[in-house]
Design a protein around this motif. Structure first.
Motif, short mmCIF file in Angstrom:
data_model
loop_
_atom_site.label_atom_id
_atom_site.label_comp_id
_atom_site.label_asym_id
_atom_site.label_seq_id
_atom_site.Cartn_x
_atom_site.Cartn_y
_atom_site.Cartn_z
N ASP A 74 92.81 45.72 -48.09
CA ASP A 74 91.42 45.29 -47.88
C ASP A 74 90.59 46.56 -47.77
O ASP A 74 90.66 47.28 -46.77
N VAL A 75 89.79 46.83 -48.80
CA VAL A 75 89.08 48.11 -48.92
C VAL A 75 87.60 47.92 -48.61
O VAL A 75 86.96 46.98 -49.09
N LEU A 76 87.05 48.85 -47.84
CA LEU A 76 85.61 48.94 -47.65
C LEU A 76 85.17 50.31 -48.14
O LEU A 76 85.60 51.34 -47.60
N LEU A 77 84.34 50.34 -49.17
CA LEU A 77 83.81 51.59 -49.73
C LEU A 77 82.37 51.75 -49.25
O LEU A 77 81.53 50.86 -49.46
N ILE A 78 82.08 52.86 -48.56
CA ILE A 78 80.71 53.09 -48.11
C ILE A 78 80.13 54.30 -48.84
O ILE A 78 80.81 55.31 -49.07
N GLU A 79 78.87 54.21 -49.23
CA GLU A 79 78.20 55.24 -50.02
C GLU A 79 76.80 55.47 -49.46
O GLU A 79 76.05 54.51 -49.24
N LYS A 80 76.43 56.72 -49.22
CA LYS A 80 75.15 57.03 -48.59
C LYS A 80 73.96 56.78 -49.51
O LYS A 80 72.84 56.58 -49.04
N HIS A 81 74.18 56.80 -50.83
CA HIS A 81 73.11 56.54 -51.77
C HIS A 81 73.06 55.06 -52.13
O HIS A 81 73.84 54.25 -51.63
N SER A 82 72.18 54.71 -53.04
CA SER A 82 72.02 53.30 -53.45
C SER A 82 72.86 52.95 -54.66
O SER A 82 72.79 51.83 -55.17
N GLN A 83 73.66 53.90 -55.14
CA GLN A 83 74.55 53.63 -56.27
C GLN A 83 75.76 54.53 -56.20
O GLN A 83 75.76 55.54 -55.50
N LEU A 84 76.79 54.17 -56.94
CA LEU A 84 78.02 54.95 -56.98
C LEU A 84 77.92 56.07 -58.02
O LEU A 84 77.03 56.09 -58.86
N GLY A 85 78.84 57.00 -57.96
CA GLY A 85 78.93 58.04 -58.99
C GLY A 85 78.82 59.44 -58.45
O GLY A 85 79.57 60.33 -58.84
N GLY A 86 77.84 59.67 -57.57
CA GLY A 86 77.66 61.01 -57.02
C GLY A 86 77.52 62.07 -58.09
O GLY A 86 76.91 61.85 -59.14
N SER A 87 78.13 63.22 -57.84
CA SER A 87 78.04 64.34 -58.77
C SER A 87 79.10 64.30 -59.86
O SER A 87 79.15 65.19 -60.71
N PHE A 88 79.94 63.27 -59.85
CA PHE A 88 80.98 63.21 -60.87
C PHE A 88 80.38 63.05 -62.26
O PHE A 88 81.02 63.39 -63.25
N SER A 89 79.16 62.58 -62.33
CA SER A 89 78.50 62.47 -63.63
C SER A 89 78.26 63.84 -64.26
O SER A 89 77.99 63.93 -65.46
N GLY A 90 78.36 64.90 -63.47
CA GLY A 90 78.20 66.25 -64.00
C GLY A 90 79.48 66.82 -64.58
O GLY A 90 79.46 67.92 -65.16
N THR A 91 80.60 66.13 -64.46
CA THR A 91 81.84 66.61 -65.06
C THR A 91 81.86 66.27 -66.55
O THR A 91 81.11 65.42 -67.02
N GLU A 92 82.72 66.94 -67.28
CA GLU A 92 82.82 66.72 -68.72
C GLU A 92 84.24 66.38 -69.17
O GLU A 92 84.43 65.82 -70.24
N GLY A 93 85.20 66.74 -68.36
CA GLY A 93 86.59 66.48 -68.70
C GLY A 93 87.46 66.85 -67.52
O GLY A 93 86.99 67.35 -66.50
N MET A 94 88.76 66.60 -67.66
CA MET A 94 89.66 66.91 -66.55
C MET A 94 90.96 67.54 -67.06
O MET A 94 91.41 67.29 -68.18
N PHE A 95 91.52 68.36 -66.18
CA PHE A 95 92.78 69.05 -66.49
C PHE A 95 93.96 68.08 -66.46
O PHE A 95 94.01 67.15 -65.67
N ALA A 96 94.91 68.34 -67.35
CA ALA A 96 96.21 67.66 -67.29
C ALA A 96 97.18 68.43 -68.17
O ALA A 96 96.80 69.13 -69.11
N ILE A 97 98.45 68.29 -67.86
CA ILE A 97 99.50 68.91 -68.66
C ILE A 97 100.62 67.89 -68.87
O ILE A 97 100.97 67.14 -67.96
N GLY A 98 101.14 67.86 -70.11
CA GLY A 98 102.20 66.92 -70.46
C GLY A 98 101.71 65.56 -70.88
O GLY A 98 102.44 64.58 -70.82
N THR A 99 100.47 65.49 -71.36
CA THR A 99 99.89 64.20 -71.74
C THR A 99 100.25 63.82 -73.17
O THR A 99 100.65 64.67 -73.99
N GLN A 100 100.06 62.54 -73.49
CA GLN A 100 100.27 62.08 -74.85
C GLN A 100 99.26 62.73 -75.78
O GLN A 100 99.55 62.99 -76.96
#
Length: 539
Positions: A90-116
């Motif tokens: 049973d999860v409760l997610l609280i966010e100080k702004h009026s929408q989700l996302g935060g600064s993650f919208s400023g990312t462009e990609g993510m690191f990984a190794i061993g992917t398809q």
């Protein structure tokens, strides 16, 4: 143009110049009164408020309950909430702004190794070798234990994101790195597309979400385990949340200039981009509950000289400022090879942050090239690729000239006078640079010959810059399970931290050189692992 920062520029803005997009943060320190204030001078001196202080909260007006409360609705919080819900909590997610996302919208990609993705592209990388390379890059300040767990799960991170509807466009290198940067679909703003798909996943999983509610203070039982937390609504209403597990992912402290300075950075030179709500709430409440800090909590993801009043991924003037022309310090001297933004933007930022002042210098010929000729000399993320034209550049520069951020002059002496620089020093720097361009070799900073383009004729432009950073990448100490640790390395039962609130992955520099997109991937990894451990703990 868009500038999200919590401090005014150290020069023009302090003198009263205005930039409409400049967001000023409220002061963190109280004002003291001198004699004549009406206060009793004989009264005991009051201790100055600390940047670590948590505001006084009234009595709770309402109570909410959950198995786990996730504090912060950015990349970390959304990943933690979805994973926890998938595990039956049973999860409760609280966010100080009026929408989700935060600064993650400023990312462009993510690191990984061993992917398809890498297998399909014929990319073969040795995970152990890359791990050693990463910890050596950080001079073994970073935790090898964290890196191993993080790298081991990085490929499954990509698969999990894809299962939620996240789409990736390609895997490639960033600058001089190995090809392990998995770029999302949606260029030139792939982060916005990623966030949109994550929000859809949150909604699909029917996760209970409370907006405009900020986590403030952790509640603990007599044995030190988590009992819940206190949070505050936008109108000041205090909410008590009863839960045996809390996952903290509030995005670090980029916009809290008091903490930025407290942790060893120059607030007169550096400024944060992206979301303006990253005030360190999560780190502060974890520290107050006994959580330890890593040895490099004040690490900023710096990116080199950024023209004041502009923002990465939005402004062509920003892209112009980081092109490999001439970067200057307060003595009108070069201080690093100017192609460093493309090669390793973190190094570009670190070298810039050592100066007292940072400026970028181009002439009209280069502006014409960027605007309507061959285009950019180097790429700027997914926003402007190498060879891309900047059709709005002149218009942006003219606007910045009106604001006093950019100077334009027919001579370097005129230019220097507008920005209180030594005209003789600027002339000497330019003459030396043009001489080396003619000889085809940068004997001072060793910039590659392809970027040694002489600037013999004006008009010239001088751009006043700050050192921008996208986020902070240090914080509280966690183990590979994202469990928060005390100073004695014991675990605080039921307390987890992730993303930019959780430290241990870096030394004093973000490692784009080794693992580009590692912070974005770290957010997803720690969010998921925290949810898994919370489920096991509650069970």
């Amino acid at each position: 143009m868009k500038l999200n920062q919590n401090s005014i520029s150290r020069r023009g803005f302090l003198q009263g110049a205005a930039v409409a997009s400049l967001a000023m943060g409220a002061g963190l320190y109280g004002c003291s009164s001198a004699n004549g204030s009406g206060e009793d001078d004989s009264a005991p001196a009051q201790a100055a408020p600390s940047v670590w202080d948590i505001e006084e909260l009234g009595e709770p007006a309402e109570t909410l309950t959950a198995d786990v409360c996730v504090v912060g609705g950015g990349g970390t919080g959304m990943a933690a909430s979805i994973q926890a819900k998938q595990l039956g909590l049973d999860v409760l997610l609280i966010e100080k702004h009026s929408q989700l996302g935060g600064s993650f919208s400023g990312t462009e990609g993510m690191f990984a190794i061993g992917t398809q993705w890498q297998k399909d592209a014929g990319i073969e990388l040795n995970k152990d070798d890359l791990l050693v390379k990463a910890v050596e890059f950080h001079h073994y300040v970073a935790s090898q234990e964290l890196y191993k767990a993080f790298f081991d799960k990085s490929a499954s991170n990509i698969e999990w994101c894809e299962s939620l509807g996240i789409k990736f466009a390609e895997v490639r290198a960033m600058g001089a790195s190995d090809p392990c940067w998995h770029v999302y679909e949606g260029a030139p703003a792939p982060g916005a597309q990623f966030v949109e798909n994550m929000i859809k996943a949150v909604e699909k999983h029917e996760i209970r979400t409370e907006f405009e509610l900020s986590g403030k203070k952790l509640l603990t039982n007599e044995d030190g385990s988590v009992a819940g937390l206190l949070a505050a609504r936008a109108d000041g209403t205090v909410v008590q949340i009863d839960c045996p597990a809390v996952i903290v992912g509030t995005g670090g402290f980029s916009n809290n200039m008091g903490l930025v300075e407290e942790l060893g950075n120059n607030p007169d030179l550096v400024a944060a981009m992206l979301d303006n709500g990253r005030t360190g709430d999560g780190i502060k409440m974890v520290k107050a509950a006994g959580g330890a800090m890593v040895s490099s909590p004040g690490t900023l993801m710096t990116g080199g000289p950024s023209v004041i009043g502009t923002s990465f991924g939005v402004s062509e003037a920003f892209a112009c400022g980081v092109q490999p022309a001439i970067w200057l310090n307060e003595r009108a001297q070069r201080y690093v090879r100017e192609d460093m933004f493309e090669r390793n933007f973190s190094y570009a930022g670190q070298s810039s942050a050592q100066q007292k002042r940072v400026l970028s210098f181009v002439n009209q010929a280069l502006v014409d090239r960027f605007e309507s000729g061959e285009g950019a000399l180097v790429g700027v993320g997914t926003h402007i690729l190498k060879g891309t034209q900047m059709p709005n550049l002149s218009r942006e520069l003219e606007s910045l000239i009106e604001m006093g951020i950019v100077a334009k002059g027919d001579t370097v002496e005129d230019l220097a006078a507008q920005f209180d620089l030594d005209g003789n020093a600027l002339r000497a720097t330019l003459d030396r640079y043009n001489e080396m361009c003619a000889n085809g070799r940068d004997e001072d900073m060793f910039k590659p010959a392809e970027f040694m383009i002489a600037m013999e004729e004006g008009p010239y432009y001088l751009m006043d810059c700050y050192v921008s950073y996208l986020t902070t990448v240090g914080g509280v100490k966690v183990n590979p399970n994202a469990e928060v640790l005390r100073d004695d390395s014991s675990v605080i039962p039921g307390l987890y931290a992730g993303g930019c609130d959780a430290g241990g992955l870096y030394g004093d520099t973000y490692n784009v050189y080794v693992a580009p997109g590692s912070q974005a991937a770290w957010c997803i990894y720690t969010g998921r692992v925290a949810a898994e451990q919370a489920a096991a703990y509650i069970a």
